[in-house]
Write a protein that holds these residues in place. Structure first.
Motif, PDB file in Angstrom:
ATOM      1  N   PHE A 156       0.809  -1.218   0.000  1.00  0.00           N
ATOM      2  CA  PHE A 156       0.000   0.000   0.000  1.00  0.00           C
ATOM      3  C   PHE A 156       0.843   1.268   0.000  1.00  0.00           C
ATOM      4  O   PHE A 156       0.642   2.161  -0.834  1.00  0.00           O
ATOM      5  N   PHE A 157       1.799   1.353   0.916  1.00  0.00           N
ATOM      6  CA  PHE A 157       2.516   2.615   1.124  1.00  0.00           C
ATOM      7  C   PHE A 157       3.368   3.036  -0.072  1.00  0.00           C
ATOM      8  O   PHE A 157       3.277   4.197  -0.499  1.00  0.00           O
ATOM      9  N   PRO A 158       4.222   2.162  -0.633  1.00  0.00           N
ATOM     10  CA  PRO A 158       5.034   2.635  -1.779  1.00  0.00           C
ATOM     11  C   PRO A 158       4.193   3.038  -2.982  1.00  0.00           C
ATOM     12  O   PRO A 158       4.525   4.014  -3.671  1.00  0.00           O
ATOM     13  N   ILE A 159       3.102   2.330  -3.243  1.00  0.00           N
ATOM     14  CA  ILE A 159       2.248   2.712  -4.370  1.00  0.00           C
ATOM     15  C   ILE A 159       1.529   4.020  -4.074  1.00  0.00           C
ATOM     16  O   ILE A 159       1.360   4.868  -4.955  1.00  0.00           O
ATOM     17  N   ALA A 197       1.692  10.906 -15.315  1.00  0.00           N
ATOM     18  CA  ALA A 197       2.186  10.304 -14.074  1.00  0.00           C
ATOM     19  C   ALA A 197       2.563   8.843 -14.235  1.00  0.00           C
ATOM     20  O   ALA A 197       3.026   8.219 -13.273  1.00  0.00           O
ATOM     21  N   LEU A 198       2.394   8.290 -15.431  1.00  0.00           N
ATOM     22  CA  LEU A 198       2.580   6.846 -15.641  1.00  0.00           C
ATOM     23  C   LEU A 198       3.961   6.327 -15.240  1.00  0.00           C
ATOM     24  O   LEU A 198       4.054   5.288 -14.572  1.00  0.00           O
ATOM     25  N   PRO A 199       5.062   6.991 -15.618  1.00  0.00           N
ATOM     26  CA  PRO A 199       6.379   6.446 -15.212  1.00  0.00           C
ATOM     27  C   PRO A 199       6.554   6.318 -13.711  1.00  0.00           C
ATOM     28  O   PRO A 199       7.081   5.319 -13.218  1.00  0.00           O
ATOM     29  N   VAL A 200       6.082   7.322 -12.966  1.00  0.00           N
ATOM     30  CA  VAL A 200       6.205   7.274 -11.508  1.00  0.00           C
ATOM     31  C   VAL A 200       5.278   6.219 -10.922  1.00  0.00           C
ATOM     32  O   VAL A 200       5.639   5.496  -9.987  1.00  0.00           O
ATOM     33  N   LEU A 201       4.079   6.112 -11.476  1.00  0.00           N
ATOM     34  CA  LEU A 201       3.126   5.116 -10.994  1.00  0.00           C
ATOM     35  C   LEU A 201       3.673   3.696 -11.174  1.00  0.00           C
ATOM     36  O   LEU A 201       3.573   2.862 -10.275  1.00  0.00           O
ATOM     37  N   ILE A 202       4.254   3.431 -12.329  1.00  0.00           N
ATOM     38  CA  ILE A 202       4.775   2.091 -12.602  1.00  0.00           C
ATOM     39  C   ILE A 202       5.955   1.778 -11.689  1.00  0.00           C
ATOM     40  O   ILE A 202       6.145   0.626 -11.279  1.00  0.00           O
ATOM     41  N   SER A 203       6.748   2.779 -11.343  1.00  0.00           N
ATOM     42  CA  SER A 203       7.845   2.551 -10.395  1.00  0.00           C
ATOM     43  C   SER A 203       7.311   2.064  -9.053  1.00  0.00           C
ATOM     44  O   SER A 203       7.887   1.175  -8.417  1.00  0.00           O
ATOM     45  N   GLY A 204       6.193   2.632  -8.625  1.00  0.00           N
ATOM     46  CA  GLY A 204       5.568   2.158  -7.392  1.00  0.00           C
ATOM     47  C   GLY A 204       5.071   0.734  -7.506  1.00  0.00           C
ATOM     48  O   GLY A 204       5.187  -0.058  -6.566  1.00  0.00           O
ATOM     49  N   PHE A 205       4.529   0.388  -8.676  1.00  0.00           N
ATOM     50  CA  PHE A 205       4.056  -0.972  -8.886  1.00  0.00           C
ATOM     51  C   PHE A 205       5.221  -1.967  -8.901  1.00  0.00           C
ATOM     52  O   PHE A 205       5.064  -3.124  -8.485  1.00  0.00           O
ATOM     53  N   LYS A 206       6.375  -1.544  -9.401  1.00  0.00           N
ATOM     54  CA  LYS A 206       7.540  -2.436  -9.375  1.00  0.00           C
ATOM     55  C   LYS A 206       7.935  -2.776  -7.940  1.00  0.00           C
ATOM     56  O   LYS A 206       8.199  -3.944  -7.612  1.00  0.00           O
ATOM     57  N   VAL A 207       7.965  -1.765  -7.093  1.00  0.00           N
ATOM     58  CA  VAL A 207       8.300  -2.010  -5.690  1.00  0.00           C
ATOM     59  C   VAL A 207       7.230  -2.875  -5.032  1.00  0.00           C
ATOM     60  O   VAL A 207       7.527  -3.829  -4.306  1.00  0.00           O
ATOM     61  N   GLY A 208       5.964  -2.545  -5.309  1.00  0.00           N
ATOM     62  CA  GLY A 208       4.873  -3.307  -4.714  1.00  0.00           C
ATOM     63  C   GLY A 208       4.855  -4.758  -5.151  1.00  0.00           C
ATOM     64  O   GLY A 208       4.514  -5.649  -4.366  1.00  0.00           O
ATOM     65  N   ALA A 209       5.224  -5.018  -6.404  1.00  0.00           N
ATOM     66  CA  ALA A 209       5.206  -6.394  -6.913  1.00  0.00           C
ATOM     67  C   ALA A 209       6.172  -7.284  -6.147  1.00  0.00           C
ATOM     68  O   ALA A 209       5.867  -8.445  -5.852  1.00  0.00           O
ATOM     69  N   LEU A 254       9.605 -16.219  -8.329  1.00  0.00           N
ATOM     70  CA  LEU A 254       8.268 -15.625  -8.388  1.00  0.00           C
ATOM     71  C   LEU A 254       8.340 -14.105  -8.355  1.00  0.00           C
ATOM     72  O   LEU A 254       7.646 -13.418  -9.129  1.00  0.00           O
ATOM     73  N   ALA A 255       9.170 -13.564  -7.466  1.00  0.00           N
ATOM     74  CA  ALA A 255       9.331 -12.111  -7.395  1.00  0.00           C
ATOM     75  C   ALA A 255       9.929 -11.552  -8.681  1.00  0.00           C
ATOM     76  O   ALA A 255       9.515 -10.488  -9.164  1.00  0.00           O
ATOM     77  N   GLN A 256      10.893 -12.262  -9.257  1.00  0.00           N
ATOM     78  CA  GLN A 256      11.495 -11.826 -10.515  1.00  0.00           C
ATOM     79  C   GLN A 256      10.466 -11.815 -11.647  1.00  0.00           C
ATOM     80  O   GLN A 256      10.448 -10.902 -12.479  1.00  0.00           O
ATOM     81  N   MET A 257       9.601 -12.819 -11.680  1.00  0.00           N
ATOM     82  CA  MET A 257       8.578 -12.882 -12.717  1.00  0.00           C
ATOM     83  C   MET A 257       7.581 -11.730 -12.577  1.00  0.00           C
ATOM     84  O   MET A 257       7.179 -11.115 -13.573  1.00  0.00           O
ATOM     85  N   LEU A 258       7.189 -11.425 -11.350  1.00  0.00           N
ATOM     86  CA  LEU A 258       6.260 -10.318 -11.128  1.00  0.00           C
ATOM     87  C   LEU A 258       6.899  -8.988 -11.515  1.00  0.00           C
ATOM     88  O   LEU A 258       6.282  -8.151 -12.181  1.00  0.00           O
ATOM     89  N   TYR A 259       8.142  -8.798 -11.097  1.00  0.00           N
ATOM     90  CA  TYR A 259       8.855  -7.563 -11.444  1.00  0.00           C
ATOM     91  C   TYR A 259       9.027  -7.453 -12.957  1.00  0.00           C
ATOM     92  O   TYR A 259       8.828  -6.385 -13.541  1.00  0.00           O
ATOM     93  N   GLY A 260       9.394  -8.558 -13.594  1.00  0.00           N
ATOM     94  CA  GLY A 260       9.554  -8.540 -15.043  1.00  0.00           C
ATOM     95  C   GLY A 260       8.254  -8.257 -15.773  1.00  0.00           C
ATOM     96  O   GLY A 260       8.253  -7.573 -16.802  1.00  0.00           O
ATOM     97  N   SER A 261       7.132  -8.758 -15.245  1.00  0.00           N
ATOM     98  CA  SER A 261       5.835  -8.494 -15.869  1.00  0.00           C
ATOM     99  C   SER A 261       5.492  -7.007 -15.805  1.00  0.00           C
ATOM    100  O   SER A 261       5.016  -6.424 -16.784  1.00  0.00           O
ATOM    101  N   VAL A 262       5.758  -6.389 -14.650  1.00  0.00           N
ATOM    102  CA  VAL A 262       5.501  -4.955 -14.524  1.00  0.00           C
ATOM    103  C   VAL A 262       6.435  -4.158 -15.429  1.00  0.00           C
ATOM    104  O   VAL A 262       6.030  -3.187 -16.065  1.00  0.00           O
ATOM    105  N   ALA A 263       7.709  -4.578 -15.503  1.00  0.00           N
ATOM    106  CA  ALA A 263       8.669  -3.892 -16.374  1.00  0.00           C
ATOM    107  C   ALA A 263       8.261  -4.016 -17.837  1.00  0.00           C
ATOM    108  O   ALA A 263       8.388  -3.056 -18.617  1.00  0.00           O
ATOM    109  N   LEU A 264       7.750  -5.188 -18.235  1.00  0.00           N
ATOM    110  CA  LEU A 264       7.288  -5.366 -19.608  1.00  0.00           C
ATOM    111  C   LEU A 264       6.080  -4.493 -19.886  1.00  0.00           C
ATOM    112  O   LEU A 264       5.989  -3.865 -20.957  1.00  0.00           O
ATOM    113  N   ALA A 265       5.158  -4.431 -18.929  1.00  0.00           N
ATOM    114  CA  ALA A 265       3.999  -3.551 -19.097  1.00  0.00           C
ATOM    115  C   ALA A 265       4.429  -2.090 -19.200  1.00  0.00           C
ATOM    116  O   ALA A 265       3.852  -1.311 -19.969  1.00  0.00           O
ATOM    117  N   GLU A 266       5.472  -1.736 -18.456  1.00  0.00           N
ATOM    118  CA  GLU A 266       5.992  -0.369 -18.522  1.00  0.00           C
ATOM    119  C   GLU A 266       6.505  -0.051 -19.921  1.00  0.00           C
ATOM    120  O   GLU A 266       6.213   1.011 -20.477  1.00  0.00           O
TER     121      GLU A 266
END
Length: 282
Positions: A156-159, A197-209, A254-266
Motif C-alpha cells: 500500500f505505502f510505496p504505491i 504520471a505513468l512512469p512514476v506510478l509504474i515505479s511504485g508498482f515495481k516495488v509493490g510487486a 516468483l518475485a522476478q517474474m512479477l517484477y519482469g511483468s511490470v517492467a514489460l507492461a511499462e
C-alpha cells in the motif's frame, strides 16, 4: 542535381532497425553475464560445502538441493504451494494497488486531506507487518483473506507515495489548458494525469510487486496449511534445509517474474505513449 529525398517512414525504419539490433546484442550480453555469474556462484557454493564438510541440514550442496527440487516437482507439491502463494500475491497486490491509487489521487489533489490522513498513514507503516500479522489472522481467519490483507498492507505505502508524487508532477500549464478547453474530470484524468504520471506510478508498482511476495510469506508463516511460506516453515521444523533452499529459490523466481511483468507492461505503455506523442507532433 538535388539529392533524393528520404521519407520519414524509411528513416524511422532504419533507425529503429539499428536500435533493435543493438538492443538484441545488449540482451544477449546480459543473459550471458547472468548465466556466467550463476555458474560461478554454484561452483563457489560446491567448493565451500566440500571444503567445510558441512552436513546437509547445515549447508546442503547444490546437488542435494537439485535432488530435493526434483522430488517436490515429481510429487506436485511445489506446484500446489506455489499456486497458493501466487493467488495470495496477485490478490493482495491488486487490492493494495487499488486502494493506494484511489487514496493517493485524492491526497494529491487535497492538501487538507493529506494533513489529516498523513499521520495515520505514517503511523501504520511504523508498525512491523510481522507484529500485526497475528492480529490480522485473528480478525480475518487462517484462510486466504488474512494473507491477502497482509500483502495489501505491505504494497500500500510505496504505491500510495508514488501515486501522490506522480499526480503532483503533472505540469500546471497543461492542467490550465485542459480547464480552458472545458475538459471534464474524467477527460483530464485519462488524457493528461494518467499518461503524465505513468512512469512514476509504474515505479511504485515495481516495488509493490516484489514486496507482495514478502507479504504472502509473512502471512503464511503465522498461520497456514499451504503456500511457499508454509513450505519454508515445514523445512525449518523438519531440519530439511534443501527444502528451505528450494522454497527460497521459488520465491525469488516468483518475485522476478512479477517484477519482469511490470517492467514489460511499462515498456509497452510508455512506448504507446511515445508513439501517440510523436504521431501528434507529425
Amino acid at each position: 542535381m538535388s539529392a533524393p529525398q528520404v521519407s520519414r517512414e524509411t528513416l524511422r525504419g532504419v533507425l529503429f532497425g539499428r536500435y533493435g539490433m543493438k538492443r538484441q546484442r545488449r540482451v544477449g550480453w546480459r543473459l550471458a553475464l547472468l548465466l556466467s555469474s550463476l555458474m560461478l556462484f554454484l561452483a563457489i557454493w560446491s567448493v565451500v560445502v566440500s571444503l567445510g564438510d558441512y552436513p546437509p541440514f547445515i549447508l546442503p550442496s547444490p546437488a542435494a538441493v537439485a535432488e530435493r527440487l526434483g522430488q517436490v516437482i515429481t510429487d506436485a507439491s511445489l506446484w500446489s504451494h506455489t499456486a497458493v502463494t501466487l493467488i495470495e500475491v496477485l490478490a493482495g497486490l491488486g487490492l493494495g494497488a487499488l486502494f493506494a491509487t484511489l487514496l493517493g489521487y485524492a491526497l494529491a489533489h487535497s492538501r487538507v486531506a493529506e494533513q489529516i490522513l498523513a499521520p495515520y498513514i505514517v503511523a501504520s507503516q511504523s508498525m512491523p507487518t510481522v507484529a500485526i500479522a497475528p492480529l490480522l489472522v485473528i480478525w480475518f481467519g487462517t484462510g486466504l483473506l488474512s494473507k491477502v490483507v497482509v500483502c495489501a498492507l505491505i504494497v500500500f505505502f510505496p504505491i500510495l507515495i508514488n501515486t501522490v508524487t506522480g499526480v503532483r508532477s503533472v505540469d500546471r500549464g497543461l492542467q490550465d489548458l485542459m480547464s480552458t478547453l472545458e475538459a471534464s474530470r474524467w477527460q483530464t484524468i485519462w488524457l493528461l494525469e494518467v499518461p503524465a504520471a505513468l512512469p512514476v506510478l509504474i515505479s511504485g508498482f515495481k516495488v509493490g510487486a516484489t514486496l507482495s511476495v514478502i507479504g504472502a510469506v509473512v502471512g503464511e508463516f503465522v498461520a497456514s496449511t499451504s503456500g511457499l511460506g508454509y513450505l519454508l516453515k515445514q523445512g525449518q521444523q523438519l531440519y530439511d534445509t534443501p527444502l528451505i533452499f528450494v522454497a527460497l529459490a521459488t520465491l525469488v523466481l516468483l518475485a522476478q517474474m512479477l517484477y519482469g511483468s511490470v517492467a514489460l507492461a511499462e515498456q509497452v505503455l510508455l512506448r504507446g505513449r511515445r508513439q501517440s506523442v510523436s504521431g501528434g507532433n507529425s
